[in-house]
Design a protein around this motif. Sequence first.
Motif, PDB file in Angstrom:
ATOM      1  N   PHE A  19       0.861  -1.178   0.000  1.00 57.88           N
ATOM      2  CA  PHE A  19       0.000   0.000   0.000  1.00 57.88           C
ATOM      3  C   PHE A  19       0.897   1.227   0.000  1.00 57.88           C
ATOM      4  O   PHE A  19       1.649   1.454   0.941  1.00 57.88           O
ATOM      5  N   TYR A  55       2.289   8.706   9.271  1.00 56.00           N
ATOM      6  CA  TYR A  55       0.912   9.225   9.280  1.00 56.00           C
ATOM      7  C   TYR A  55       0.684  10.006  10.574  1.00 56.00           C
ATOM      8  O   TYR A  55       0.008  11.026  10.600  1.00 56.00           O
ATOM      9  N   SER A 135      -9.851   2.366  -1.002  1.00 54.52           N
ATOM     10  CA  SER A 135      -8.743   3.315  -1.065  1.00 54.52           C
ATOM     11  C   SER A 135      -7.616   2.638  -1.839  1.00 54.52           C
ATOM     12  O   SER A 135      -7.098   1.608  -1.411  1.00 54.52           O
ATOM     13  N   LYS A 163      -4.945   7.711  -3.945  1.00 54.40           N
ATOM     14  CA  LYS A 163      -3.879   8.439  -3.268  1.00 54.40           C
ATOM     15  C   LYS A 163      -3.146   9.276  -4.312  1.00 54.40           C
ATOM     16  O   LYS A 163      -2.891   8.795  -5.427  1.00 54.40           O
ATOM     17  N   ASN A 189      -2.699  12.941   1.730  1.00 56.19           N
ATOM     18  CA  ASN A 189      -1.924  12.699   2.949  1.00 56.19           C
ATOM     19  C   ASN A 189      -0.920  13.824   3.233  1.00 56.19           C
ATOM     20  O   ASN A 189       0.263  13.581   3.485  1.00 56.19           O
ATOM     21  N   GLU A 212      -9.136  14.981   0.084  1.00 56.87           N
ATOM     22  CA  GLU A 212      -8.801  14.697   1.476  1.00 56.87           C
ATOM     23  C   GLU A 212      -7.399  15.175   1.830  1.00 56.87           C
ATOM     24  O   GLU A 212      -6.443  14.869   1.117  1.00 56.87           O
ATOM     25  N   ASN A 259     -13.392  13.026   7.932  1.00 56.02           N
ATOM     26  CA  ASN A 259     -13.066  11.606   7.970  1.00 56.02           C
ATOM     27  C   ASN A 259     -12.811  11.285   9.439  1.00 56.02           C
ATOM     28  O   ASN A 259     -11.902  11.855  10.043  1.00 56.02           O
ATOM     29  N   LYS A 261     -11.628   8.714  12.236  1.00 54.17           N
ATOM     30  CA  LYS A 261     -10.928   7.469  12.573  1.00 54.17           C
ATOM     31  C   LYS A 261     -10.784   7.446  14.084  1.00 54.17           C
ATOM     32  O   LYS A 261     -10.147   8.346  14.642  1.00 54.17           O
ATOM     33  N   GLY A 289     -10.077   4.505   7.403  1.00 52.04           N
ATOM     34  CA  GLY A 289      -9.490   3.212   7.748  1.00 52.04           C
ATOM     35  C   GLY A 289      -7.999   3.317   7.906  1.00 52.04           C
ATOM     36  O   GLY A 289      -7.373   4.275   7.427  1.00 52.04           O
ATOM     37  N   LEU A 291      -6.060   0.262   7.456  1.00 52.66           N
ATOM     38  CA  LEU A 291      -5.704  -1.103   7.065  1.00 52.66           C
ATOM     39  C   LEU A 291      -5.862  -2.058   8.247  1.00 52.66           C
ATOM     40  O   LEU A 291      -5.037  -2.935   8.478  1.00 52.66           O
ATOM     41  N   ASP A 314     -14.049   4.171   4.240  1.00 52.38           N
ATOM     42  CA  ASP A 314     -12.878   3.355   3.887  1.00 52.38           C
ATOM     43  C   ASP A 314     -12.951   2.057   4.682  1.00 52.38           C
ATOM     44  O   ASP A 314     -12.082   1.744   5.491  1.00 52.38           O
ATOM     45  N   TYR A 321      -7.459  -6.625   1.997  1.00 57.60           N
ATOM     46  CA  TYR A 321      -6.211  -6.345   2.703  1.00 57.60           C
ATOM     47  C   TYR A 321      -5.364  -7.591   2.966  1.00 57.60           C
ATOM     48  O   TYR A 321      -4.151  -7.574   2.774  1.00 57.60           O
TER      49      TYR A 321
HETATM   50  O1  OSB Z   1      -4.968   8.498   4.860  1.00 60.53           O
HETATM   51  O2  OSB Z   1      -6.786   7.442   4.962  1.00 60.53           O
HETATM   52  C1  OSB Z   1      -5.568   7.435   5.018  1.00 60.53           C
HETATM   53  C2  OSB Z   1      -4.272   3.863   5.361  1.00 60.53           C
HETATM   54  C3  OSB Z   1      -3.260   4.040   6.288  1.00 60.53           C
HETATM   55  C4  OSB Z   1      -2.984   5.299   6.742  1.00 60.53           C
HETATM   56  C5  OSB Z   1      -3.726   6.401   6.290  1.00 60.53           C
HETATM   57  C6  OSB Z   1      -4.755   6.222   5.380  1.00 60.53           C
HETATM   58  C7  OSB Z   1      -5.004   4.922   4.886  1.00 60.53           C
HETATM   59  C8  OSB Z   1      -6.010   4.622   3.877  1.00 60.53           C
HETATM   60  C9  OSB Z   1      -6.516   3.203   3.817  1.00 60.53           C
HETATM   61  O3  OSB Z   1      -6.386   5.416   3.043  1.00 60.53           O
HETATM   62  C10 OSB Z   1      -7.939   3.086   4.178  1.00 60.53           C
HETATM   63  C11 OSB Z   1      -8.338   1.653   4.456  1.00 60.53           C
HETATM   64  O4  OSB Z   1      -8.068   1.130   5.561  1.00 60.53           O
HETATM   65  O5  OSB Z   1      -8.930   1.056   3.566  1.00 60.53           O
END
Ligand code: OSB
Length: 369
Positions: A19, A55, A135, A163, A189, A212, A259, A261, A289, A291, A314, A321
């Motif tokens: 990913f 992240y 995603s 992305k 991101n 995003e 979003n 999380k 999400g 992952l 997501d 996955y």
């Molecule tokens: O920015 O949303 C994000 C996965 C890891 C860290 C950040 C992000 C993501 C994803 C994956 O976009 C979303 C998923 O779990 O399907």
Amino acid sequence: MRVERVELRLIEMELKEPFETSFGREEKRPAIIVSAMGDGLVGYGECVAGSGPWYSYETVKTAWHVLSDFLIPGVLHQKFSYPEELRLPWERIRGHPMAKAGLEAAIWDLFAKAQEISLAKLLGGVKDRVASGISIGIQSNIRALLEAIERSLERGYRRVKLKIKPGWDLQIIKSVRAHFQGPLMVDANAAYSLEDLPLFKGLDELNLMMIEQPFSYEDLVDHAELQRQIRTPLCLDESIRSPEDARRALQLGSCRIINIKPGRVGGLAHAKRIHDGCQAKRVPVWCGGMLETGIGRAHNVALASLPGFTLPNDLSASDRYYRQDIIEPPFVLNSDGTLSVPQGPGIGVEVNARRLEHVTLEKRVYGAH
Ligand code: OSB
Ligand code: MG
């Protein structure tokens, strides 16, 4: 009830395909699985901190440290009548939302199981299915990307998120739009700044559902400036770290969508508070999400069953996955592009003990005799 014992497991899950985002490429997903025991029941949570501070500043190692030395000692053997009460001793602990969310998640599951209701019901969920988006990471070329999109649409995902990063952005999305006119969004991101305004003016012509997190994870002001200059709604991810951040972002006009999380905002209680605040202001939200394995996914699916989660999430099927999930049954995509909200007590899915053991790298028990 009381939490009599907590177990932490550092696990590592091999992703089916790497990913890639603007901050790097992941082939394996580490995570911490938290189990909270009490009244003969076990609640599960997942801490979504990653291998490095990309992240978020949190990593599996910082989360393990904060859980072990600060968070777990504050909840062990403490009497509580609702999960949020156990957060009180954490108020003094700055930051570390993913560590907090992982432990809180296990306590929510334990509490829901003790009440014999589903976590979704306990949180105020109203849906029995949640809309599933996908995603898609950065690919080696446009051809591979178009194929990945094609496969996702065939499977029935309700929207596609791509992305982007400098060098893999406007031209790519334009080419995608030439083939696919359906629900599409992009996630940067935090890879850009206001100097890239022309790029965003270009993206603004492509009828995207949202853009995003284009700018820094610490920014709200420049996002507000960008939002004034484009029609496409901005959605914030990294910049929203608490209910307070959400309030400030909406007040400033930094975004029109959030979003949510649980890991990023310090747990389900805060996630619900953000949802409630957005719902009152008619701001749509969706569940992001990280992952997750099936454990974190089950918590997210329960959260996404709340009424304000009106945009596709997501939340993809387990097999998007991992070859084999650590829960049973795995999450599968319904023909209408949704995941079903488990109806059993707590997270409503079983943990496969043998699979969990197989992916465990390290384990520690707290409060045991
Ligand atoms: O920015 O949303 C994000 C996965 C890891 C860290 C950040 C992000 C993501 C994803 C994956 O976009 C979303 C998923 O779990 O399907
Ligand atoms: Mg994101």
